[in-house]
Write a protein that holds these residues in place. Structure first.
Motif: not given
Length: 319
Positions: A129-130, A133, A193-194, A197
């Motif tokens: 996940q990191t 992002m 990624p936006w 998220l």
């Protein structure tokens, strides 16, 4: 008999006093405190949002050239010039709408796939996940500079790999459609990624009971996704599409850094068109008119998208 008359007169006096008090409402301490809190934001919005729009709208009706600002009132001449400009009609608007549709669709599909993958439990999920992002932390100009070096026709890493595989190198950024595709893919890389998220947050907020019932009924993963996940996630998808479409319409930095609108203005988008009118050709009035036209277009597009997607969702729910 006198008591009812006196009571009625007292009621009339009370109603009149309440009406007078209603004409002169007084703010309580709580209301004054709320106004005090929002006053800085209101002043900031007025100075840096409303006032520039008013100045730009006024300039769009005047002969406002930056090298000779006569500011003569000329009415709708700038609007007519923009709307009859062949470059605006045949290059800028098609490029902008194709870019907007392409980046929204590709970013949505990529982000949805990432969100579905990240919604499952697996080892190292937090690290993944990191990592995913990271594009959100990169400024669009920096990302565009990196991509421009990668696709450089003389010493870019992409051509180096292609030549190592035995193929001929390509002038990626000097041809219209390859340059446009690179701009599009760069934007998709930045914004996927936006989407992921927001969609991941939406997935994690869905109730678990319908999914448990579907598993008990032995529904396939595809049927669960199509009939449960997607309809329940529709409000989040709708908001993402509308916000991203508006933002994609005004994309400037990636195009300016990668191609500058070239080759021969073939990758020029709307924001770059208005910028060049105002600050390259020094015609602030015509650039302001183009910006006002763009604002009206994107307002209509945003409202149309919202209503269309809302109707599609409502019709599917009824069926």
């Amino acid at each position: 008999m006198n008591e009812p008359l006196q009571q009625g007169a007292a009621n009339v006096v009370q109603v009149q006093s309440m009406a007078k008090a209603g004409r002169r409402p007084r703010l309580g301490e709580q209301e004054r405190f709320m106004l005090f809190l929002i006053a800085p934001a209101a002043v900031f919005l007025l100075l840096f949002q409303v006032l520039p729009i008013v100045i730009g709208a006024n300039a769009s009706f005047r002969d406002w050239s930056l090298n000779n600002p006569q500011k003569t009132w000329i009415g709708l001449s700038h609007y007519v010039a923009v709307l009859t400009d062949s470059t605006f009609l045949t290059v800028v608007l098609p490029n902008t709408f194709v870019f907007m549709a392409g980046t929204v669709v590709l970013s949505l599909l990529t982000g949805l796939g990432l969100a579905l993958a990240l919604n499952r439990s697996f080892a190292g999920r937090r690290i993944v996940q990191t990592t995913l992002m990271l594009p959100l932390m990169v400024a669009p100009v920096i990302a565009a500079i990196m991509v421009r070096w990668m696709f450089n026709d003389q010493f870019g890493i992409v051509n180096v790999v292609i030549e190592a595989l035995g193929f001929e190198s390509q002038p990626w950024l000097t041809q219209r459609w390859t340059a446009f595709a690179i701009i599009l893919l760069t934007d998709v890389w930045l914004w996927s990624p936006w989407f992921a998220l927001l969609l991941l947050a939406g997935l994690q907020s869905l109730p678990r009971e319908p999914f448990e019932a579907a598993l008990i009924d032995a529904a396939s993963p595809w049927r669960i996704f199509w009939h449960l996940t997607l309809p329940m996630l529709r409000p989040v998808i709708l908001v993402c599409i509308v916000i991203r479409s508006i933002d994609a319409f005004r994309t400037f930095d990636i195009v300016w850094t990668l191609t500058g609108g070239g080759p021969a203005r073939q990758t020029e988008l709307f924001s770059l068109y208005a910028y060049q009118l105002a600050f390259t050709f020094l015609n602030f009035g015509r650039g302001s008119a183009a910006a006002i036209i763009g604002g009206i277009i994107i307002l209509c597009v945003g409202l149309s998208l919202y209503r269309l997607l809302d109707r599609l969702g409502a019709s599917e729910v009824k069926s």
